[in-house]
Design a protein around this motif. Structure first.
Motif, PDB file in Angstrom:
ATOM      1  N   LYS A 169      -1.938   6.789 -22.582  1.00  0.00           N
ATOM      2  CA  LYS A 169      -3.326   6.436 -22.904  1.00  0.00           C
ATOM      3  C   LYS A 169      -3.653   5.024 -22.430  1.00  0.00           C
ATOM      4  CE  LYS A 169      -3.524   9.514 -26.846  1.00  0.00           C
ATOM      5  NZ  LYS A 169      -3.671   9.641 -28.274  1.00  0.00           N
ATOM      6  N   GLN A 170      -3.367   4.755 -21.166  1.00  0.00           N
ATOM      7  CA  GLN A 170      -3.622   3.466 -20.506  1.00  0.00           C
ATOM      8  C   GLN A 170      -2.893   2.313 -21.192  1.00  0.00           C
ATOM      9  OE1 GLN A 170      -4.361   4.928 -18.303  1.00  0.00           O
ATOM     10  NE2 GLN A 170      -6.435   5.176 -17.644  1.00  0.00           N
ATOM     11  N   GLY A 171      -1.725   2.576 -21.730  1.00  0.00           N
ATOM     12  CA  GLY A 171      -0.905   1.528 -22.340  1.00  0.00           C
ATOM     13  C   GLY A 171      -1.073   1.391 -23.840  1.00  0.00           C
ATOM     14  N   LEU A 172      -2.019   2.118 -24.425  1.00  0.00           N
ATOM     15  CA  LEU A 172      -2.268   1.996 -25.862  1.00  0.00           C
ATOM     16  C   LEU A 172      -1.073   2.455 -26.697  1.00  0.00           C
ATOM     17  CD1 LEU A 172      -6.003   3.066 -26.193  1.00  0.00           C
ATOM     18  CD2 LEU A 172      -5.025   0.783 -26.420  1.00  0.00           C
ATOM     19  N   GLU A 173      -0.362   3.477 -26.245  1.00  0.00           N
ATOM     20  CA  GLU A 173       0.804   3.960 -26.992  1.00  0.00           C
ATOM     21  C   GLU A 173       1.915   2.899 -27.013  1.00  0.00           C
ATOM     22  OE1 GLU A 173       1.254   6.669 -28.956  1.00  0.00           O
ATOM     23  OE2 GLU A 173      -0.895   6.932 -28.619  1.00  0.00           O
ATOM     24  N   CYS A 174       2.096   2.202 -25.902  1.00  0.00           N
ATOM     25  CA  CYS A 174       3.104   1.128 -25.846  1.00  0.00           C
ATOM     26  C   CYS A 174       2.723   0.003 -26.796  1.00  0.00           C
ATOM     27  CB  CYS A 174       3.235   0.590 -24.419  1.00  0.00           C
ATOM     28  SG  CYS A 174       3.777   1.824 -23.217  1.00  0.00           S
ATOM     29  N   LEU A 175       1.446  -0.354 -26.802  1.00  0.00           N
ATOM     30  CA  LEU A 175       0.976  -1.416 -27.704  1.00  0.00           C
ATOM     31  C   LEU A 175       1.051  -0.973 -29.161  1.00  0.00           C
ATOM     32  CD1 LEU A 175      -2.072  -2.779 -25.694  1.00  0.00           C
ATOM     33  CD2 LEU A 175       0.179  -3.840 -25.980  1.00  0.00           C
ATOM     34  N   ARG A 176       0.775   0.308 -29.430  1.00  0.00           N
ATOM     35  CA  ARG A 176       0.860   0.832 -30.791  1.00  0.00           C
ATOM     36  C   ARG A 176       2.294   0.721 -31.307  1.00  0.00           C
ATOM     37  NH1 ARG A 176       2.871   4.702 -33.143  1.00  0.00           N
ATOM     38  NH2 ARG A 176       3.393   5.866 -31.278  1.00  0.00           N
ATOM     39  N   LEU A 177       3.262   1.081 -30.461  1.00  0.00           N
ATOM     40  CA  LEU A 177       4.667   0.982 -30.842  1.00  0.00           C
ATOM     41  C   LEU A 177       5.049  -0.471 -31.124  1.00  0.00           C
ATOM     42  CD1 LEU A 177       7.499   2.205 -31.204  1.00  0.00           C
ATOM     43  CD2 LEU A 177       7.836   1.878 -28.743  1.00  0.00           C
ATOM     44  N   LEU A 178       4.643  -1.378 -30.253  1.00  0.00           N
ATOM     45  CA  LEU A 178       4.923  -2.803 -30.451  1.00  0.00           C
ATOM     46  C   LEU A 178       4.277  -3.300 -31.740  1.00  0.00           C
ATOM     47  CD1 LEU A 178       6.141  -5.440 -29.395  1.00  0.00           C
ATOM     48  CD2 LEU A 178       4.016  -5.796 -28.113  1.00  0.00           C
ATOM     49  N   ASN A 179       3.054  -2.892 -32.002  1.00  0.00           N
ATOM     50  CA  ASN A 179       2.360  -3.281 -33.236  1.00  0.00           C
ATOM     51  C   ASN A 179       3.092  -2.756 -34.461  1.00  0.00           C
ATOM     52  OD1 ASN A 179       0.117  -4.509 -34.626  1.00  0.00           O
ATOM     53  ND2 ASN A 179      -0.541  -2.415 -35.069  1.00  0.00           N
ATOM     54  N   GLU A 180       3.589  -1.527 -34.412  1.00  0.00           N
ATOM     55  CA  GLU A 180       4.353  -0.958 -35.528  1.00  0.00           C
ATOM     56  C   GLU A 180       5.601  -1.786 -35.820  1.00  0.00           C
ATOM     57  OE1 GLU A 180       5.595   3.196 -35.856  1.00  0.00           O
ATOM     58  OE2 GLU A 180       3.648   3.730 -34.983  1.00  0.00           O
ATOM     59  N   ILE A 181       6.314  -2.160 -34.781  1.00  0.00           N
ATOM     60  CA  ILE A 181       7.542  -2.947 -34.947  1.00  0.00           C
ATOM     61  C   ILE A 181       7.212  -4.306 -35.565  1.00  0.00           C
ATOM     62  CG2 ILE A 181       9.410  -4.101 -33.697  1.00  0.00           C
ATOM     63  CD1 ILE A 181       9.263  -1.727 -31.676  1.00  0.00           C
ATOM     64  N   ILE A 182       6.194  -4.968 -35.057  1.00  0.00           N
ATOM     65  CA  ILE A 182       5.810  -6.288 -35.583  1.00  0.00           C
ATOM     66  C   ILE A 182       5.344  -6.172 -37.027  1.00  0.00           C
ATOM     67  CG2 ILE A 182       4.093  -8.134 -35.356  1.00  0.00           C
ATOM     68  CD1 ILE A 182       4.355  -7.780 -32.309  1.00  0.00           C
ATOM     69  N   CYS A 183       4.568  -5.141 -37.343  1.00  0.00           N
ATOM     70  CA  CYS A 183       4.104  -4.944 -38.727  1.00  0.00           C
ATOM     71  C   CYS A 183       5.279  -4.677 -39.664  1.00  0.00           C
ATOM     72  CB  CYS A 183       3.093  -3.806 -38.797  1.00  0.00           C
ATOM     73  SG  CYS A 183       1.488  -4.247 -38.105  1.00  0.00           S
ATOM     74  N   ASP A 184       6.289  -3.945 -39.194  1.00  0.00           N
ATOM     75  CA  ASP A 184       7.482  -3.709 -40.010  1.00  0.00           C
ATOM     76  C   ASP A 184       8.205  -5.017 -40.306  1.00  0.00           C
ATOM     77  OD1 ASP A 184       6.958  -1.010 -40.141  1.00  0.00           O
ATOM     78  OD2 ASP A 184       8.395  -0.451 -38.568  1.00  0.00           O
ATOM     79  N   PHE A 185       8.334  -5.881 -39.306  1.00  0.00           N
ATOM     80  CA  PHE A 185       8.924  -7.209 -39.535  1.00  0.00           C
ATOM     81  C   PHE A 185       8.096  -7.989 -40.555  1.00  0.00           C
ATOM     82  CE2 PHE A 185      11.374  -7.084 -35.434  1.00  0.00           C
ATOM     83  CZ  PHE A 185      12.603  -7.451 -35.961  1.00  0.00           C
ATOM     84  N   ASP A 186       6.776  -7.970 -40.404  1.00  0.00           N
ATOM     85  CA  ASP A 186       5.901  -8.695 -41.328  1.00  0.00           C
ATOM     86  C   ASP A 186       6.048  -8.172 -42.757  1.00  0.00           C
ATOM     87  OD1 ASP A 186       4.947 -10.310 -39.299  1.00  0.00           O
ATOM     88  OD2 ASP A 186       3.085  -9.171 -39.020  1.00  0.00           O
ATOM     89  N   LYS A 187       6.163  -6.849 -42.929  1.00  0.00           N
ATOM     90  CA  LYS A 187       6.339  -6.265 -44.259  1.00  0.00           C
ATOM     91  C   LYS A 187       7.662  -6.700 -44.883  1.00  0.00           C
ATOM     92  CE  LYS A 187       3.521  -2.165 -43.505  1.00  0.00           C
ATOM     93  NZ  LYS A 187       3.540  -0.722 -43.253  1.00  0.00           N
ATOM     94  N   LEU A 188       8.709  -6.755 -44.060  1.00  0.00           N
ATOM     95  CA  LEU A 188      10.003  -7.216 -44.564  1.00  0.00           C
ATOM     96  C   LEU A 188       9.919  -8.648 -45.081  1.00  0.00           C
ATOM     97  CD1 LEU A 188      12.593  -5.826 -41.989  1.00  0.00           C
ATOM     98  CD2 LEU A 188      12.452  -5.279 -44.421  1.00  0.00           C
TER      99      LEU A 188
END
Length: 173
Positions: A111-130
């Motif tokens: 989806k023009q790179g949106l899936e890659c950015l979504r995955l990166l955002n998920e990882i960063i949000c998981d770190f932030d939650k920790l």
């Protein structure tokens, strides 16, 4: 009768002059009132813009600096001093996704790179939650740049040296 006509004409002209002066003063007062109103409206809009920019700057500053350092620079009084503090034991961690640039792909499948950015955002949000968990309260997020996440521990402003070791030991779970 001639004298009476001359007085009447002079009186009429004087009355006309008084009416013209009063009308001019009224128009001038109206102009000043309108100008004042427009200036106040413009000032109000500009003050709202300043407050919005101040809020944005505060959010950005708090996002890129540790909270206690951001508060130092957000104080109302103007300070020309740079912030510095000395710590005897500090740890810094960089977590990065290797070869993320090669993984990032702007194709229709992603989806023009949106899936890659979504995955990166998920990882960063998981770190932030920790980091929100109490056992990680001594760890401060410094910044996220691209696919790199930077945190530091040991930045405990106002705490005596060794207080973290003795009183706030983190138990591993």
């Amino acid at each position: 009768m001639d004298k009476f006509m001359e007085i009447a004409i002079r009186g009429g002209l004087l009355l006309l002059l008084v009416v013209a002066v009063l009308h001019t003063l009224d128009r001038q007062g109206e102009f000043v009132s309108r100008t004042d109103f427009l200036w106040k409206a413009k000032l109000k809009v500009e003050q709202e813009e300043v407050e919005t920019m101040r809020g944005i700057n505060k959010i950005l500053l708090e996002n890129i600096l540790p909270a206690h350092v951001a508060q130092h620079f957000l104080k109302k009084e103007v300070t020309k001093d740079l912030y510095h503090e000395s710590y005897s034991s500090v740890g810094v961690m960089f977590a990065s996704i290797p070869n993320y640039k090669e993984f990032y792909d702007e194709t229709d499948v992603n989806k023009q790179g949106l899936e890659c950015l979504r995955l990166l955002n998920e990882i960063i949000c998981d770190f932030d939650k920790l980091l929100l968990k109490p056992k990680f309260s001594g760890i401060e997020k410094i910044k996220t740049i691209g696919s790199t996440y930077m945190i530091a521990s040991g930045l405990r402003p106002g705490k005596e040296e060794g207080a973290f070791k003795n009183n706030e030991a983190v138990s591993e779970e």
